[in-house]
Write an enzyme that holds these catalytic residues in place. Structure first.
Site, PDB file in Angstrom:
ATOM      1  N   THR A   1      44.720  41.788 -60.392  1.00  0.00           N
ATOM      2  CA  THR A   1      44.342  41.225 -59.093  1.00  0.00           C
ATOM      3  C   THR A   1      45.585  40.664 -58.415  1.00  0.00           C
ATOM      4  OG1 THR A   1      43.729  39.173 -60.243  1.00  0.00           O
ATOM      5  CG2 THR A   1      41.926  40.664 -59.588  1.00  0.00           C
TER       6      THR A   1
ATOM      7  N   LYS B   1      52.288  44.570 -69.996  1.00  0.00           N
ATOM      8  CA  LYS B   1      52.630  44.312 -68.601  1.00  0.00           C
ATOM      9  C   LYS B   1      54.111  44.594 -68.311  1.00  0.00           C
ATOM     10  CE  LYS B   1      48.919  40.888 -67.775  1.00  0.00           C
ATOM     11  NZ  LYS B   1      48.291  41.219 -66.468  1.00  0.00           N
TER      12      LYS B   1
ATOM     13  N   HIS C   1      36.501  43.944 -69.690  1.00  0.00           N
ATOM     14  CA  HIS C   1      37.817  43.691 -69.104  1.00  0.00           C
ATOM     15  C   HIS C   1      38.964  44.328 -69.853  1.00  0.00           C
ATOM     16  CE1 HIS C   1      37.017  40.694 -65.923  1.00  0.00           C
ATOM     17  NE2 HIS C   1      35.966  40.377 -66.650  1.00  0.00           N
TER      18      HIS C   1
ATOM     19  N   LYS D   1      46.758  40.490 -54.330  1.00  0.00           N
ATOM     20  CA  LYS D   1      47.239  39.301 -53.607  1.00  0.00           C
ATOM     21  C   LYS D   1      48.574  39.605 -52.929  1.00  0.00           C
ATOM     22  CE  LYS D   1      45.475  36.546 -57.432  1.00  0.00           C
ATOM     23  NZ  LYS D   1      45.898  35.883 -58.688  1.00  0.00           N
TER      24      LYS D   1
ATOM     25  N   LYS E   1      52.858  37.118 -63.731  1.00  0.00           N
ATOM     26  CA  LYS E   1      51.612  37.378 -64.454  1.00  0.00           C
ATOM     27  C   LYS E   1      51.820  36.917 -65.897  1.00  0.00           C
ATOM     28  CE  LYS E   1      52.004  41.742 -63.198  1.00  0.00           C
ATOM     29  NZ  LYS E   1      50.709  42.188 -62.753  1.00  0.00           N
ATOM     30  N   ARG E   2      50.757  36.940 -66.708  1.00  0.00           N
ATOM     31  CA  ARG E   2      50.928  36.612 -68.115  1.00  0.00           C
ATOM     32  C   ARG E   2      52.037  37.483 -68.712  1.00  0.00           C
ATOM     33  NH1 ARG E   2      47.847  32.420 -70.696  1.00  0.00           N
ATOM     34  NH2 ARG E   2      48.356  33.556 -72.585  1.00  0.00           N
TER      35      ARG E   2
END
Ligand SMILES: *Cc1c(COP(=O)(O)O)cnc(C)c1O
Length: 835
Positions: free
Chosen positions: A683, A581, A385, A687, A575-576
């Site tokens: 992911t 990110k 991952h 969505k 998201k986290r």
């Protein structure tokens, strides 16, 4: 009730006759009067006999429990049938994951059993609102983020595709912390989802395995036979099984999620207790039970390392023992294990399975090493991952030696057999170092990724780019030694949760236009393409979206007090919180936009609402400072009358699956802006696109494949590619402020001057300093391109019809990202189970 059960759940013997009730071409069955009545009776019976109260005194929580228990009953017959099938010898998938980010189960189960309307009517007849009691259920947050959510989506999808499967993990008493914001700072509070009874699980008090730690290894040399080894552990913990049924679509198949809870072998030391040491008498128990007490908060912390290793071994060992016991009972000979079981290791957290399976087969079941190795390497598979060096798991040899001495021996032996051919052919020493399971560059560590790779039949990445990079970087040399072992399996999401359940408004529109078949076949979404230009359809599409945006605006007002305009562009970054990110990039764009509006307040500006949500690992200080920055910026921007109505910034606390379900249907723009090469797949991106949000994103992870599906005119791509990031870094440009644009420079100086933190102007110095000295995540490098692309977003937003067209096309074209497609690929290429 009897007739109800049978009509809902076809018996396996008559599956063909019973099937027509669910034919995709038929409309959903309306809840008939008798069905509703029967369900009502079932709820009342549960309320009386299981909850122990009556309607006059029942709280919402009592109603929730009674309803959940009544629904659970409806899944039981099928569960038993599914278990029978599993026993029959079909190959089973065992999904080993330290995380399952499940969320609530009531809606999921009702939806998959097609009982939502029936339950709503039954409860309404009792004066109870289904939506209110749905909100009572705590989120099962047994995971941190994407990796745990993937495991939950896969479990649902395997049940829906009738793939016999067990999920194996830990029943954490406290899941991921609850996030509160105090003055804009993240506070972590313990989460207590199990404080009241969990109606979904069954405790199997008699399904218990011993998991041991520490001690030493005894050797029994024998002439003419290989030496036998016996581990003499110092400490024993019991693993108790808790089973949760996982109900597949239309209730066709039900799998088991088996989570282990740790229990002390001895509840207390009676001698110590009797001599007055009441606390000391319980010390062993506390130590044992600590294993399943809390979810490890993240992958960045140093603290609690040993407990983490204990957790990993605990659930891996219990799950393997369970698997071998079942196999022996059903099939006898362990040599046929690979014909009846495929194990998937979700990341390296269960990588000890390689050593533990060998120990169980060789030491305990007395198989020859080579036979055992053939069995292990045909049964185990590993999903990678992350490629980020700091997140690649490795354990100090010293810790492993102390906690798992026999496993360390086995790992050395595996490593020897793996390296020996290289040594024999005098391979380059650098190559040997690179592929060794033991990292000796600084201290000695066991590389869990290498161990998993060597022990696996197949190793997979989670998006096309990620898999390519795996082959080129972390596993380059192993890939050369074991060609063909690495395969790609691009992630997916379950549409049952992320479309049907999260977005009933859109789902209704889809079934009206495309028929019920769209519920069963995500590929049918493509038929929406022909409506993308139809203005009447666009109107309906927009009005459905606007209802979701109104609900979100209400939630934002309730939780943060900020009023937002539902007709503004909802720009969503959920998201986290992590530097890669790049929430910081987004916040800097907010700052630049704020400044631009203030300098030209008379110009037309597209009204935007920036919505952030996400948790930072408790020990990840920089991420927590980014949360504070978002909140500080929000405070200034939201109260500035000059900007009024054109820009709002919101940070919604406590991001979890349920919050995601409310935000996603209301998103216009999906922020997927990670530094290229760093997001394995994502992911959240899937969505949001499925629900009609347009993506602004980098060419990273699955964004690349999303672009291929939706078409490049329906996605906003910006920034450097993974390759360009490499080149930029090699040239040292990330250390060079000289290339900063005036706009970026200006945004930075506003922050450093304390414009958003007048109470503490130096609050963000460390963030700014990091950007200026070593911009590891290319925030400066990508800023101008991001800014320009956001302005293209503004332009498209001003053409509602063009925007809606692109939005419809996103929904229409992302059917490929269904987890059902992903699971089919795993089943065909990796597990070799029929679907
Ligand atoms: C989907 C999901 C994630 C993963 O989101 P990414 O954007 O892919 O990082 C994390 N947390 C929750 C609650 C989710 O539902």
């Amino acid at each position: 009730m009897e007739s109800f059960d049978q009509s809902l759940v076809p018996s396996s013997a008559h599956q063909d006759e019973a099937e027509p009730a669910y034919r995709a071409s038929e409309p959903a069955r309306p809840a008939s009067g008798t069905e509703t009545e029967a369900f009502q009776q079932a709820i009342l019976a549960k309320l009386t006999y299981d909850v122990g109260t009556d309607p006059a005194h029942a709280t919402d929580h009592d109603w929730f429990t009674a309803t959940a228990l009544a629904v659970r009953d409806r899944a039981m017959d099928r569960w038993m049938v599914s278990k029978g099938r599993n026993q029959a010898g079909d190959k089973q998938v065992c999904y080993f994951s330290l995380e399952f980010l499940i969320g609530r189960l009531l809606s999921d189960t009702l939806n998959n059993l097609r009982l939502t309307d029936c339950a709503r009517d039954a409860l309404a007849g009792l004066g109870v609102d289904l939506d209110r009691i749905r909100a009572i259920e705590p989120d099962a947050a047994l995971g941190n983020g994407g990796l745990g959510r993937l495991a939950a989506c896969f479990m649902e999808s395997m049940a829906s595709l009738e793939v016999p499967a067990y999920g194996y993990g830990i029943r954490y008493e406290h899941g991921l912390f609850r996030q509160e914001l105090r003055d804009g700072w993240q506070q972590e509070l313990p989460e207590d989802w199990l404080i009241r009874e969990n109606p979904w699980e069954f405790e199997r008090s008699d399904l218990v395995y011993r998991v041991t730690f520490g001690g030493f290894v005894e050797e029994f040399p024998a002439s003419g036979r290989p030496t036998r080894f016996a581990w003499k552990p110092a400490e024993t913990v019991q693993a108790v099984a808790f089973d949760t049924p996982v109900v597949g679509w239309r209730g066709r198949h039900v799998n088991t999620l088996r989570l282990w809870s740790a229990r002390a072998a001895e509840p207390l030391r009676l001698d110590a207790f009797n001599s007055g040491d009441h606390v000391g008498a319980l010390a062993d128990r506390a130590r044992a039970e600590a294993i399943s007490r809390v979810l490890y908060p993240g992958d960045e912390t140093e603290a609690g390392r040993e407990l983490r290793l204990r957790q990993e071994f605990f659930f891996t060992s219990a799950s393997l023992q369970d698997l071998l016991a079942r196999h022996t009972r059903l099939h006898g000979d362990l040599h046929t294990l690979p014909d009846h079981a495929a194990i998937q290791l979700n990341d390296t957290h269960p990588a000890l399975a390689v050593a533990e399976l060998m120990r169980l087969l060789v030491d305990e079941r007395h198989l020859a090493w080579d036979d055992a190795w053939a069995i292990a390497t045909r049964t185990l598979n590993y999903t990678n991952h992350t490629l980020m060096p700091e997140a690649l798991e490795r354990w100090p040899v010293s810790l492993m030696e102390q906690l798992l001495p026999r496993h360390l021996q086995i790992i050395y032996h595996i490593n020897w057999l793996h390296l020996e051919p290289l040594i024999r052919r005098s391979a380059d020493i650098e190559l040997i170092k690179a592929v060794s399971v033991i990292d000796e560059s600084q201290g000695r560590y066991v590389r869990m990724g290498h161990l998993a790779f060597i022990g696996a039949h197949k190793v997979n990445g989670v998006s096309a780019l990620h898999t390519d990079l795996m082959r080129q970087t972390v596993f380059r040399d192993l890939n050369a030694l074991y060609p063909g072992r690495i395969v790609n399996k691009t992630n997916g999401i379950t549409f049952r949760r992320w479309l049907h359940q999260a977005n009933p408004q859109l789902t209704q529109l889809l079934t009206q236009e495309l028929g019920e078949a769209v519920l069963d076949d995500p590929g049918a979404l493509i038929k929406l393409e022909r409506l993308a230009d139809d203005s009447a359809f666009q109107d309906r599409f927009r009005s459905q979206r606007s209802a979701s945006k109104i609900s979100l605006a209400k939630l934002v007002a309730d939780r943060t007090g900020v009023q937002i305009d539902p007709s503004a562009l909802f720009d969503i970054h959920i998201k986290r919180i992590h530097e890669y990110k790049r929430q910081l990039l987004n916040i800097l764009e907010v700052v630049a936009l704020y400044d631009a509006i203030r300098s030209e307040p008379g110009r037309h500006w597209v009204p935007r609402v920036k919505i952030f949500a996400g948790k930072a690992a408790a020990s990840y200080h920089r991420a927590k400072l980014i949360i504070k920055l978002a909140n500080d910026v929000a405070k200034i921007v939201n109260s500035d009358p000059v900007v009024a109505g054109r820009l709002k910034v919101v940070f919604l606390p406590n991001y979890n699956v349920s919050l995601a379900e409310t935000i996603i249907p209301a998103a216009d723009l999906s922020e997927q802006i990670s530094t290229a090469g760093m997001e394995a797949s994502g992911t959240g991106n899937m969505k949001l696109a499925l629900n009609g949000a347009l993506t602004i994103g980098t060419l990273d992870g699955a964004n690349i494949e999303i672009r291929e599906c939706v078409g490049e005119e329906n996605i906003f791509i910006f920034g450097m590619t993974a390759e360009e990031v490499e080149t930029y870094r090699k040239a040292g440009l990330h250390r060079d402020r000289a290339g900063w644009s005036a706009r970026f420079e200006n945004a930075i100086s506003l922050i450093s001057a304390g414009a958003f933190s007048p109470d503490d102007p130096h609050r963000f110095d460390s963030l700014i300093h990091a950007l200026s000295s070593d911009d590891t995540f290319m925030v400066a490098g990508d800023f101008d391109s991001y800014w320009a692309t956001q302005r293209r977003v503004d332009e498209l937003w001003q053409e509602p019809s063009a925007w809606s067209r692109a939005s419809v096309l996103n929904t229409a074209r992302v059917g490929w990202f269904s987890a059902d497609r992903t699971i089919r690929e795993y089943a065909d290429d990796i597990w070799k189970v029929p679907v």
